[in-house]
Design a protein around this motif. Structure first.
Motif, PDB file in Angstrom:
ATOM      1  N   GLY A  53       0.808  -1.204   0.000  1.00  0.00           N
ATOM      2  CA  GLY A  53       0.000   0.000   0.000  1.00  0.00           C
ATOM      3  C   GLY A  53       0.848   1.264   0.000  1.00  0.00           C
ATOM      4  N   ASP A  54       0.283   2.356  -0.496  1.00  0.00           N
ATOM      5  CA  ASP A  54       1.033   3.609  -0.659  1.00  0.00           C
ATOM      6  C   ASP A  54       1.533   4.165   0.664  1.00  0.00           C
ATOM      7  OD1 ASP A  54       0.393   3.295  -3.257  1.00  0.00           O
ATOM      8  OD2 ASP A  54      -1.014   4.973  -3.388  1.00  0.00           O
ATOM      9  N   ALA A  55       0.745   4.045   1.709  1.00  0.00           N
ATOM     10  CA  ALA A  55       1.095   4.679   2.982  1.00  0.00           C
ATOM     11  C   ALA A  55       2.226   3.964   3.698  1.00  0.00           C
ATOM     12  CB  ALA A  55      -0.134   4.744   3.888  1.00  0.00           C
ATOM     13  N   ALA A  56       2.573   2.763   3.279  1.00  0.00           N
ATOM     14  CA  ALA A  56       3.558   1.965   4.014  1.00  0.00           C
ATOM     15  C   ALA A  56       4.951   2.030   3.406  1.00  0.00           C
ATOM     16  CB  ALA A  56       3.097   0.511   4.099  1.00  0.00           C
ATOM     17  N   VAL A  57       5.098   2.634   2.225  1.00  0.00           N
ATOM     18  CA  VAL A  57       6.366   2.549   1.505  1.00  0.00           C
ATOM     19  C   VAL A  57       6.893   3.951   1.197  1.00  0.00           C
ATOM     20  CG1 VAL A  57       7.568   1.482  -0.434  1.00  0.00           C
ATOM     21  CG2 VAL A  57       5.464   0.453   0.427  1.00  0.00           C
ATOM     22  N   ALA A  58       8.193   4.153   1.409  1.00  0.00           N
ATOM     23  CA  ALA A  58       8.853   5.432   1.127  1.00  0.00           C
ATOM     24  C   ALA A  58       9.876   5.244   0.015  1.00  0.00           C
ATOM     25  CB  ALA A  58       9.539   5.958   2.379  1.00  0.00           C
ATOM     26  N   LEU A  59      10.086   6.319  -0.730  1.00  0.00           N
ATOM     27  CA  LEU A  59      11.122   6.351  -1.778  1.00  0.00           C
ATOM     28  C   LEU A  59      12.051   7.503  -1.451  1.00  0.00           C
ATOM     29  CD1 LEU A  59      12.292   5.511  -4.574  1.00  0.00           C
ATOM     30  CD2 LEU A  59      10.707   7.167  -5.589  1.00  0.00           C
ATOM     31  N   ILE A  60      13.337   7.209  -1.277  1.00  0.00           N
ATOM     32  CA  ILE A  60      14.294   8.251  -0.912  1.00  0.00           C
ATOM     33  C   ILE A  60      15.490   8.164  -1.859  1.00  0.00           C
ATOM     34  CG2 ILE A  60      15.768   9.194   0.908  1.00  0.00           C
ATOM     35  CD1 ILE A  60      13.959   7.887   2.949  1.00  0.00           C
ATOM     36  N   GLY A  62      18.500  11.004  -4.007  1.00  0.00           N
ATOM     37  CA  GLY A  62      19.074  12.337  -3.879  1.00  0.00           C
ATOM     38  C   GLY A  62      18.154  13.423  -4.395  1.00  0.00           C
ATOM     39  N   GLU A  63      17.294  13.087  -5.368  1.00  0.00           N
ATOM     40  CA  GLU A  63      16.459  14.107  -6.009  1.00  0.00           C
ATOM     41  C   GLU A  63      14.976  13.955  -5.719  1.00  0.00           C
ATOM     42  OE1 GLU A  63      18.431  13.457 -10.124  1.00  0.00           O
ATOM     43  OE2 GLU A  63      19.055  12.160  -8.492  1.00  0.00           O
ATOM     44  N   GLU A  64      14.594  12.922  -4.998  1.00  0.00           N
ATOM     45  CA  GLU A  64      13.173  12.685  -4.772  1.00  0.00           C
ATOM     46  C   GLU A  64      12.982  12.035  -3.404  1.00  0.00           C
ATOM     47  OE1 GLU A  64       9.391  10.796  -7.269  1.00  0.00           O
ATOM     48  OE2 GLU A  64      11.461  10.237  -7.770  1.00  0.00           O
ATOM     49  N   ARG A  65      12.010  12.536  -2.671  1.00  0.00           N
ATOM     50  CA  ARG A  65      11.686  11.967  -1.365  1.00  0.00           C
ATOM     51  C   ARG A  65      10.174  11.837  -1.263  1.00  0.00           C
ATOM     52  NH1 ARG A  65      16.304  12.489   2.027  1.00  0.00           N
ATOM     53  NH2 ARG A  65      15.078  11.951   3.870  1.00  0.00           N
ATOM     54  N   VAL A  66       9.718  10.604  -1.236  1.00  0.00           N
ATOM     55  CA  VAL A  66       8.300  10.316  -1.003  1.00  0.00           C
ATOM     56  C   VAL A  66       8.243   9.574   0.324  1.00  0.00           C
ATOM     57  CG1 VAL A  66       6.226   9.194  -1.876  1.00  0.00           C
ATOM     58  CG2 VAL A  66       7.904  10.147  -3.477  1.00  0.00           C
ATOM     59  N   GLU A  67       7.864  10.293   1.398  1.00  0.00           N
ATOM     60  CA  GLU A  67       7.929   9.733   2.754  1.00  0.00           C
ATOM     61  C   GLU A  67       6.582   9.857   3.445  1.00  0.00           C
ATOM     62  OE1 GLU A  67      11.987  10.505   4.771  1.00  0.00           O
ATOM     63  OE2 GLU A  67      11.605  12.298   3.581  1.00  0.00           O
ATOM     64  N   PRO A  68       5.684   8.907   3.210  1.00  0.00           N
ATOM     65  CA  PRO A  68       4.419   8.937   3.956  1.00  0.00           C
ATOM     66  C   PRO A  68       4.678   8.805   5.460  1.00  0.00           C
ATOM     67  CG  PRO A  68       4.343   7.379   2.125  1.00  0.00           C
ATOM     68  CD  PRO A  68       5.767   7.787   2.288  1.00  0.00           C
ATOM     69  N   LYS A  69       3.865   9.462   6.232  1.00  0.00           N
ATOM     70  CA  LYS A  69       4.029   9.392   7.683  1.00  0.00           C
ATOM     71  C   LYS A  69       3.777   7.965   8.155  1.00  0.00           C
ATOM     72  CE  LYS A  69       2.565  11.685  11.943  1.00  0.00           C
ATOM     73  NZ  LYS A  69       1.666  12.707  12.533  1.00  0.00           N
ATOM     74  N   GLY A  70       4.741   7.431   8.875  1.00  0.00           N
ATOM     75  CA  GLY A  70       4.603   6.076   9.381  1.00  0.00           C
ATOM     76  C   GLY A  70       5.003   5.006   8.386  1.00  0.00           C
ATOM     77  N   ALA A  71       5.685   5.366   7.298  1.00  0.00           N
ATOM     78  CA  ALA A  71       6.116   4.359   6.314  1.00  0.00           C
ATOM     79  C   ALA A  71       7.086   3.386   6.968  1.00  0.00           C
ATOM     80  CB  ALA A  71       6.769   5.053   5.124  1.00  0.00           C
ATOM     81  N   ARG A  72       6.905   2.100   6.666  1.00  0.00           N
ATOM     82  CA  ARG A  72       7.725   1.065   7.306  1.00  0.00           C
ATOM     83  C   ARG A  72       8.739   0.433   6.350  1.00  0.00           C
ATOM     84  NH1 ARG A  72       4.735  -3.055   8.242  1.00  0.00           N
ATOM     85  NH2 ARG A  72       2.866  -2.350   7.136  1.00  0.00           N
ATOM     86  N   TYR A  73       8.610   0.729   5.064  1.00  0.00           N
ATOM     87  CA  TYR A  73       9.524   0.143   4.079  1.00  0.00           C
ATOM     88  C   TYR A  73      10.128   1.277   3.256  1.00  0.00           C
ATOM     89  CZ  TYR A  73       6.962  -4.033   5.393  1.00  0.00           C
ATOM     90  OH  TYR A  73       6.388  -5.053   6.117  1.00  0.00           O
ATOM     91  N   MET A  74      11.412   1.189   3.020  1.00  0.00           N
ATOM     92  CA  MET A  74      12.124   2.244   2.316  1.00  0.00           C
ATOM     93  C   MET A  74      12.891   1.664   1.136  1.00  0.00           C
ATOM     94  SD  MET A  74      13.723   4.207   5.628  1.00  0.00           S
ATOM     95  CE  MET A  74      14.603   5.363   4.609  1.00  0.00           C
TER      96      MET A  74
END
Length: 834
Positions: A53-60, A62-74
Motif C-alpha cells: 500500500g502507498d502509505a507503508a512505503v517510502a522512496l528516498i 538524492g532528487e526525490e523523497r516520497v515519505e508517507p508518515k509512518g512508512a515502514r519500508y524504504m
C-alpha cells in the motif's frame, strides 16, 4: 544487531536475487533496500507499494523523497540509504560488487560493512564478490544462485541481420546516436538509454522497447546495472571504454554483466558483437577465453573494495580532509580515488570562500555543500564555482526562495535539441537535489515541487525529441509485419482518404489513386507502397461501391474525361453516329476488383446518359444523318452541322446543293436556316455548349452563361459571331436579320422602293451598340445611307437613316450553281443527268 542474520546471495544476472530480496523484505515488519540507480529504486518502490500500500512505503533518492508518515519500508539509492538502516528489521544492498568502482565504490563498501537490519541483512551481488565477503564479513551465510537461462555467443551480426528484441551497447554518446540513426533508417527505430538521461526519460525510452513499439534499444553500459528488459540478444558495438582515467578493454565480468541482460527468467539469451562499427568495417570480437568466461559465469574474483572514512571528524577542514584521505587498515580495502566531492572540498578550502568555516557544525555544513553531485558533468572547476556560489547563502543561513525560484524558472524552457535539453535536465537535477535538503532552502516543499515539475516537463520534451529523431514507428510496424503476413495488417482508410496502419499514415487516396506519404524518406517509400497495396484493392473496392451508390455530387465532366475530386475515373472515347461516348476506365479503376469495377462503370454510364440529356438535339442530328431517306445532300449538311457541334456558316454548309423539299425534314429535327448560319437553336443554350466543351468535342472557348452579347475577342467563343467590337450569339443574329428582312419585304410590298427605314430597337435591346449594329447588318448585305441633318434654323425630329439590301456580287456568284466546262467529263456527266 549482533544477532542479525547476514546472508550474501551471489550469482550472475537473471538469478532472481532482487525478487528474493523483495519477498524477504515484505515478510518482515519493516525494511530498507539500497540500489545503484534511482530507476531501480523507483521500480522496486512500485512493486512493494502494490503489495503493502502507498502509505507503508517510502522512496528516498538524492532528487526525490516520497515519505508517507509512518512508512515502514524504504527503497533508496545507496547514497541516500541511512547508514543505520533506519532501524529496519530487514536491510538489503543490491549490486554490492560496485564497491570495486573507482567513483562510487566507497559508498557501497560502507553500506556493505556497516548497514544492518535488526533481524536480517541481505547482500546481493556478483559471484566475484564471494572471497571479499568471506574475508570482511566472516559471519555471513553465502549462497550461490544459478542463472535461470543459458547465455550463448553467436558471433558478429550486421545491423540489418540483428534479431528482434536486441539491445545494442555502445560506449559513447556519439556511437549511441550513430547506431540509433541507422536503426531508424533500416529497422524502424530504437529506444535510447544513456547515463546522461534523466530517470524519467530513461523510463519512457525503456517503455518504448518494453511495449513493443520498437524492437531495438541502444544503450551505454548503464544497461548492465539491473535494468530488467525483455531482451533476447545483446550486441556489443565495441569492447573498450574510457573509465575516467584511460581507454581500456572491458573486463570479462563487466562484459558478462552487460551480456547477462539477454534472456529473461527461463528464456535463453544470446550475445555477440555488431559488425561494421569500426573504421575498417570489421567487428570487435571476443576472445575464446572471454566467451568461455561469460557463458560459464567464471570470472576472476575481486581482490579489493574501495573505502573512504565514512565518519570523518569535523573539527576543521584540515582534519576533515585528513580523515577522508586516510588509508584503510584492512588489506582487502583500498583507499578510494579522489572523488568529485573531495576535489571540490580541497579546491574551495584554499579560497576566501572557506575563510570563515569554523567549528564542527559549519565544517559539516560546508562538506555537505561540497558533496553536491556533479550532475552537469562539466568538470571540477565549473562544479566548484557552482558550490562556491551556493555557499555564499548557505554559510549564513538558507537559500532564498526567490533566488531558487528564479534559477528553476530559467530552466523551465522546453525548446532546443537533444543536447540542450540534456544540459537543462542535468542542471535542474542539481536544483532538485538542493531542494530536497531540509536545512538548505526556505519553502523547501514548494521549491522541491517546482523543481520536480520542471524536470518532468524537460524529461517529456527530451523523450519526444529522442523518439522523433530515432524512432520511425511506421517503419517499425511494417518491418515487424511484412515478414509475416502483410495481408493481416490493420490498414484503414479515413473519410479524408488517409491510409493508416495503427494510426501511422502510409499515404493518401485522392479519388481512387493512392500516393505514398510525401513526408516519407525515399528509402521507405517502396516499403510503404508494398504494405498499402496489400489492402488497397479491398479499400478502393469499398470506396468505388460507395461512390456508385452515391448521388455523384463530386463527379464532373472535364477535359474529355469523367473526374472525381480532381482524379480521372474514365476517359471518353467518341464514336461516330452518337453523342454518347465509350467509357475507357482509368488505370486505377481498371485495377479494382471485378465486381467493384463493374458496379462503378455501370453507375458511371447511367450518370453520363442522364448528364448528356441537353445534347438530345445533337443526337437527333446523328440519327438523321444515318437515315437513308435523308438523301446525300441533307446528310452532307447534317454532317457539317455535327462537325460544327450545332452550327455552320452558309458558305461552309453546302446549302446550294440541298433540294428545297428537304428543308421541312431538317426543320422538323430543329435545324434553322439563317441568313448567315445554319444552326440548331437548342444547342446554343449554356448547358449544351458547356457539355460539348467538357466532353472535349468543342475545343473553342465557351461562354458559361451564353450571354446575348459579349465583348469581342481574338478567340471567338463557341456559338458567337463577330459584330464590330462586340460578339453576338448566332441565334440572336438570325432574329435581328429576320426582322430586318421582314421590314424590307413590307416596305417593298407597300411602295416598291428599294430603300426603307429600320427600327433598331431590337438589336439595341439585345445589347448591341449602334456602330456594331451597322457592321452586323452589313455582313448580311444591308447598307445604310445616313440621313442628312436638318438645315440650320429647321426644327423637328431628325430624318431617319435609310437602308437597302444589296448582297455582295461574290455572294450572288456563290449562290449560282457552278457549270462544268464544256467538253469535260463533268459536262458529259451533267448531260446524262439531265
Amino acid at each position: 544487531m549482533q544477532d542479525s542474520a547476514i546472508k550474501a546471495v551471489l550469482g550472475p544476472t537473471n538469478t532472481g536475487k532482487t525478487h528474493l530480496a523483495i519477498e524477504r523484505m515484505v515478510a518482515h515488519s519493516s525494511g530498507c533496500m539500497g540500489f545503484p540507480l534511482r530507476l531501480l529504486a523507483r521500480e522496486v518502490y512500485d512493486r512493494v507499494r502494490a503489495i503493502k500500500g502507498d502509505a507503508a512505503v517510502a522512496l528516498i533518492t538524492g532528487e526525490e523523497r516520497v515519505e508517507p508518515k509512518g512508512a515502514r519500508y524504504m527503497c533508496c539509492t545507496a547514497e541516500a540509504m541511512p547508514r543505520d538502516g533506519a532501524g529496519a528489521a530487514f536491510v538489503a544492498l543490491d549490486e554490492a560488487q560496485i564497491g570495486a568502482d573507482r567513483e562510487r565504490g566507497h559508498i557501497f563498501t560502507d553500506r556493505l560493512l556497516n548497514t544492518r537490519g535488526r533481524e536480517e541483512t541481505m547482500l546481493l551481488g556478483a559471484a566475484t564478490l564471494e572471497p571479499l565477503v568471506r574475508q570482511l564479513i566472516p559471519e555471513a551465510e553465502i549462497s550461490d544462485r544459478p542463472r535461470f537461462s543459458t547465455l550463448t555467443h553467436i558471433g558478429p551480426r550486421k545491423l540489418s541481420r540483428l534479431p528482434p528484441r536486441s539491445a545494442i551497447v555502445a560506449f559513447s554518446a556519439e556511437q549511441v546516436y550513430a547506431v540509433a540513426e541507422m536503426l531508424r533508417r533500416f529497422r524502424g527505430g530504437a529506444a535510447v538509454v544513456m547515463g546522461a538521461l534523466s530517470p524519467e526519460t530513461r523510463n519512457k525510452q525503456v517503455a518504448l522497447f518494453q511495449n513493443g513499439e520498437v524492437d531495438y534499444i541502444v544503450a551505454t553500459d548503464a544497461i548492465g546495472m539491473g535494468l530488467n528488459l525483455d531482451v533476447n540478444h545483446v550486441a556489443f558495438a565495441g569492447l573498450s571504454k574510457f573509465d575516467g582515467v584511460r581507454m581500456r578493454r572491458l573486463l570479462p565480468a563487466e562484459m558478462a554483466q552487460i551480456a547477462g541482460r539477454a534472456g529473461r527468467h527461463q528464456r535463453d539469451g544470446t550475445f555477440g558483437t555488431l559488425a561494421g562499427t569500426t573504421k575498417h568495417g570489421t567487428a570487435p570480437e571476443f576472445t575464446e577465453e572471454e566467451i568461455y568466461a561469460i557463458e560459464e559465469h567464471r570470472f576472476a574474483p575481486l581482490t579489493h573494495l574501495y573505502w573512504r572514512e565514512p565518519e570523518p571528524r569535523f573539527a576543521s577542514l584540515a582534519t576533515l580532509m585528513a580523515d577522508l584521505e586516510a588509508p584503510p587498515e584492512d588489506p582487502a580495502l583500498r583507499l578510494a580515488p579522489q572523488a568529485i566531492d573531495l576535489a571540490t572540498l580541497k579546491r574551495l578550502a584554499e579560497e576566501p570562500v572557506a575563510a570563515n568555516v569554523r567549528g564542527a557544525g559549519m565544517v559539516r555544513r560546508f562538506w555537505e555543500a561540497c558533496s553536491l553531485p556533479d550532475f552537469r558533468q562539466r568538470g571540477p572547476d565549473v562544479h566548484a564555482r557552482f558550490v562556491a556560489r551556493l555557499w555564499q547563502d548557505l554559510g549564513v543561513g538558507y537559500l532564498g526562495a526567490d533566488y531558487v525560484a528564479a534559477r528553476i524558472s530559467e530552466l523551465d524552457n522546453m525548446a532546443g535539441d537533444i543536447d540542450t535539453l540534456q544540459g537543462r535536465i542535468a542542471a535542474i537535477r542539481s536544483w532538485t537535489y538542493i531542494c530536497q535538503r531540509p536545512d538548505w532552502v526556505l519553502a523547501r516543499d514548494e521549491m522541491a515541487s517546482r523543481a520536480r515539475g520542471v524536470e518532468a516537463k524537460l524529461s517529456d520534451a527530451l523523450h519526444a525529441r529522442l523518439t522523433e529523431r530515432f524512432v520511425n514507428r511506421r517503419t517499425a510496424i511494417l518491418m515487424k509485419s511484412l515478414g509475416q503476413d502483410a495481408g493481416m495488417l490493420p490498414i484503414e482508410m479515413s473519410d479524408d482518404g488517409a491510409v493508416t496502419v495503427e494510426g501511422e499514415v502510409l499515404g493518401h487516396v485522392a479519388g481512387l489513386r493512392f500516393t505514398v506519404d510525401p513526408s516519407a524518406r525515399q528509402e521507405d517509400r517502396r516499403m510503404l507502397l508494398a504494405a498499402a497495396e496489400k489492402a488497397l484493392p479491398r479499400l478502393l473496392g469499398e470506396k468505388a461501391v460507395a461512390l456508385a451508390g452515391s448521388d455523384f455530387g463530386e463527379v464532373e465532366l472535364a477535359r474529355g474525361a469523367i473526374r472525381w475530386r480532381g482524379q480521372e475515373l474514365a476517359k471518353l472515347e467518341h464514336r461516330d453516329g452518337s453523342v454518347t461516348p465509350l467509357l475507357v476506365p482509368s488505370r486505377e479503376v481498371a485495377a479494382l476488383p471485378d465486381a467493384a469495377r463493374a458496379t462503378l462503370l455501370a453507375a458511371l454510364e447511367g450518370w453520363l446518359t442522364q448528364k448528356l440529356s441537353p445534347l438530345e438535339p445533337l443526337e437527333k442530328l446523328h440519327h438523321a444523318a444515318s437515315n437513308p431517306e435523308a438523301g446525300s445532300q441533307a446528310r452532307a449538311l447534317l454532317l457539317n452541322l455535327i462537325a460544327g457541334h450545332g452550327y455552320v456558316t452558309r458558305e461552309q454548309a453546302g446549302i446550294e446543293h440541298l433540294p428545297k423539299e428537304m428543308r421541312p425534314f431538317l426543320r422538323k429535327i430543329g435545324v434553322t436556316f439563317g441568313a448567315l448560319d445554319i444552326f440548331a437553336a437548342a444547342l446554343l443554350k449554356p448547358a449544351p455548349r458547356q457539355l460539348l466543351h467538357a466532353l472535349g468535342l468543342d475545343r473553342r472557348p465557351v461562354q458559361d452563361a451564353m450571354l446575348p452579347v459579349i465583348p469581342d475577342t481574338k478567340k471567338l467563343p463557341s456559338g458567337y459571331r463577330h459584330a464590330g467590337s462586340q460578339a453576338i450569339r448566332i441565334d440572336l443574329v438570325e432574329k435581328i436579320l429576320r426582322a430586318a428582312h421582314e421590314t424590307r419585304a413590307k416596305a417593298q410590298a407597300k411602295d416598291r422602293k428599294r430603300k426603307f427605314v429600320l427600327d433598331l430597337a431590337l438589336p439595341i435591346s439585345i445589347g448591341l451598340e449602334e456602330g456594331n449594329i451597322s457592321r452586323l447588318l452589313g455582313t448580311a448585305g444591308f447598307r445604310v445611307q445616313k440621313a442628312r441633318p436638318l438645315a440650320e434654323g429647321q426644327f423637328g425630329p431628325p430624318r431617319p437613316d435609310r437602308w437597302e439590301w444589296r448582297p455582295s456580287r461574290r455572294k450572288q456568284e456563290r449562290q449560282k450553281p457552278v457549270q462544268p466546262r464544256e467538253g469535260s467529263a463533268f459536262a458529259a456527266l451533267a448531260d446524262l443527268v439531265r
